[in-house]
Design a protein around this motif. Structure first.
Motif, short mmCIF file in Angstrom:
data_model
loop_
_atom_site.label_atom_id
_atom_site.label_comp_id
_atom_site.label_asym_id
_atom_site.label_seq_id
_atom_site.Cartn_x
_atom_site.Cartn_y
_atom_site.Cartn_z
N PRO A 170 41.72 34.50 27.50
CA PRO A 170 41.49 34.93 28.89
C PRO A 170 40.39 35.97 29.02
O PRO A 170 39.90 36.20 30.13
N ASP A 171 39.97 36.59 27.90
CA ASP A 171 38.93 37.61 27.99
C ASP A 171 37.53 37.01 27.89
O ASP A 171 36.53 37.74 27.84
N ASN A 172 37.44 35.67 27.87
CA ASN A 172 36.14 35.01 27.90
C ASN A 172 35.48 35.26 29.25
O ASN A 172 36.14 35.25 30.29
N VAL A 173 34.17 35.47 29.26
CA VAL A 173 33.46 35.78 30.51
C VAL A 173 33.63 34.67 31.54
O VAL A 173 33.59 34.92 32.76
N TYR A 174 33.82 33.44 31.10
CA TYR A 174 34.03 32.32 32.02
C TYR A 174 35.25 32.57 32.91
O TYR A 174 35.22 32.34 34.12
N PHE A 175 36.34 33.07 32.31
CA PHE A 175 37.56 33.33 33.07
C PHE A 175 37.50 34.69 33.77
O PHE A 175 38.06 34.85 34.85
N ILE A 176 36.85 35.65 33.16
CA ILE A 176 36.70 36.96 33.80
C ILE A 176 35.95 36.83 35.12
O ILE A 176 36.34 37.39 36.15
N LYS A 177 34.86 36.05 35.11
CA LYS A 177 34.08 35.85 36.33
C LYS A 177 34.88 35.07 37.36
O LYS A 177 34.84 35.38 38.56
N ALA A 178 35.62 34.05 36.92
CA ALA A 178 36.42 33.26 37.85
C ALA A 178 37.48 34.14 38.52
O ALA A 178 37.70 34.03 39.74
N ALA A 179 38.13 35.00 37.77
CA ALA A 179 39.15 35.89 38.33
C ALA A 179 38.53 36.89 39.30
O ALA A 179 39.11 37.19 40.36
N ALA A 180 37.36 37.42 38.94
CA ALA A 180 36.70 38.38 39.83
C ALA A 180 36.31 37.71 41.15
O ALA A 180 36.51 38.27 42.23
N GLY A 181 35.76 36.51 41.07
CA GLY A 181 35.41 35.79 42.29
C GLY A 181 36.63 35.46 43.12
O GLY A 181 36.58 35.54 44.36
N LEU A 182 37.73 35.11 42.47
CA LEU A 182 38.96 34.80 43.19
C LEU A 182 39.48 36.03 43.93
O LEU A 182 39.85 35.96 45.11
N ARG A 183 39.47 37.18 43.27
CA ARG A 183 39.92 38.41 43.93
C ARG A 183 39.00 38.77 45.10
O ARG A 183 39.48 39.19 46.17
N ASN A 184 37.71 38.61 44.92
CA ASN A 184 36.77 38.91 46.00
C ASN A 184 37.02 38.03 47.22
O ASN A 184 37.00 38.50 48.37
N VAL A 185 37.24 36.75 46.97
CA VAL A 185 37.48 35.81 48.07
C VAL A 185 38.79 36.14 48.78
O VAL A 185 38.87 36.13 50.01
N LEU A 186 39.83 36.44 48.01
CA LEU A 186 41.12 36.77 48.63
C LEU A 186 41.01 38.04 49.48
O LEU A 186 41.59 38.11 50.58
N ALA A 187 40.26 39.01 49.01
CA ALA A 187 40.08 40.25 49.78
C ALA A 187 39.36 39.98 51.09
O ALA A 187 39.74 40.50 52.15
#
Length: 212
Positions: A124-141
């Motif tokens: 889960p610490d791969n940048v592919y998933f880190i970026k996906a999670a960050a984008g998901l949080r941004n969209v939800l906010a």
């Protein structure tokens, strides 16, 4: 098209499948649900013949229909009674149309995170998933901040793609935890209200039991 032989192929744990099932339930279209048990399969036959190896798939009479949006529109065409459905192209302004785009993005990100880290067991610490999670949080906010105004702006409808997709997404975040839902109170309130619909109550997330 006739719905005499309607078969929906998907997973009870999938938010894209649930979206189609909520539409079918809300529109009064009877269907047989056929679960896909192994998402690691590379055989299109396990996905209702979908060469992209994706779900859901609707078999409706002689037609095979791929993709959630296509499926929901096909279900609307064979519904026993006309309903006021708010499709993406009917949304009233740029903000609501952007919201639909962000919901689609968030649903894909949720698949990316859940499949990649839970099913494929990738780090889960791969940048592919880190970026996906960050984008998901941004969209939800953003959605949480704008949702009260967006919801108020929507014209009269019995059912909408935007609201149904948002509900299925937000509930999936509790079923398959990738990012916390707690900060998003406006979305939580909306999901609670939408969750009172019989179509939502009849389609809870679960893992389909494998055949003995």
């Amino acid at each position: 098209m006739s719905n005499d032989k309607a078969r929906l192929i998907g997973r009870s744990s999938s938010h894209f499948t649930r979206l189609a099932r909520v539409f079918a339930e809300d529109l009064g279209v009877s269907y047989e649900f056929v679960p896909i048990h192994d998402m690691r399969s590379l055989d299109p036959r396990d996905y209702g013949g979908n060469p992209a190896l994706k779900l859901p798939v609707l078999e409706l009479g002689e037609a095979t229909i791929f993709g959630t949006d296509n499926i929901c529109r096909a279900l609307a065409r064979v519904a026993p009674a006309p309903r006021r459905i708010l499709w993406q192209e009917d949304l009233p302004d740029t903000r609501s149309r952007n919201a639909q785009e962000f919901v689609w993005h968030a649903m894909q990100a949720q698949v990316q995170l859940a499949f990649g880290t839970e099913v494929a067991r990738l780090p889960p610490d791969n940048v592919y998933f880190i970026k996906a999670a960050a984008g998901l949080r941004n969209v939800l906010a953003l959605l949480d901040d704008q949702w009260p105004a967006i919801e108020t702006s929507l014209p009269g409808r019995d059912l909408s793609m935007l609201e149904t997709a948002l509900f299925c997404l937000f509930e999936h975040l509790a079923f398959r935890v990738t990012v916390p839902r707690e900060p998003y109170r406006n979305l939580a309130g909306f999901a609670h209200r939408f969750g009172e619909r019989p179509s939502a109550r009849n389609t809870p997330y679960c893992f389909d039991a494998r055949p003995a």
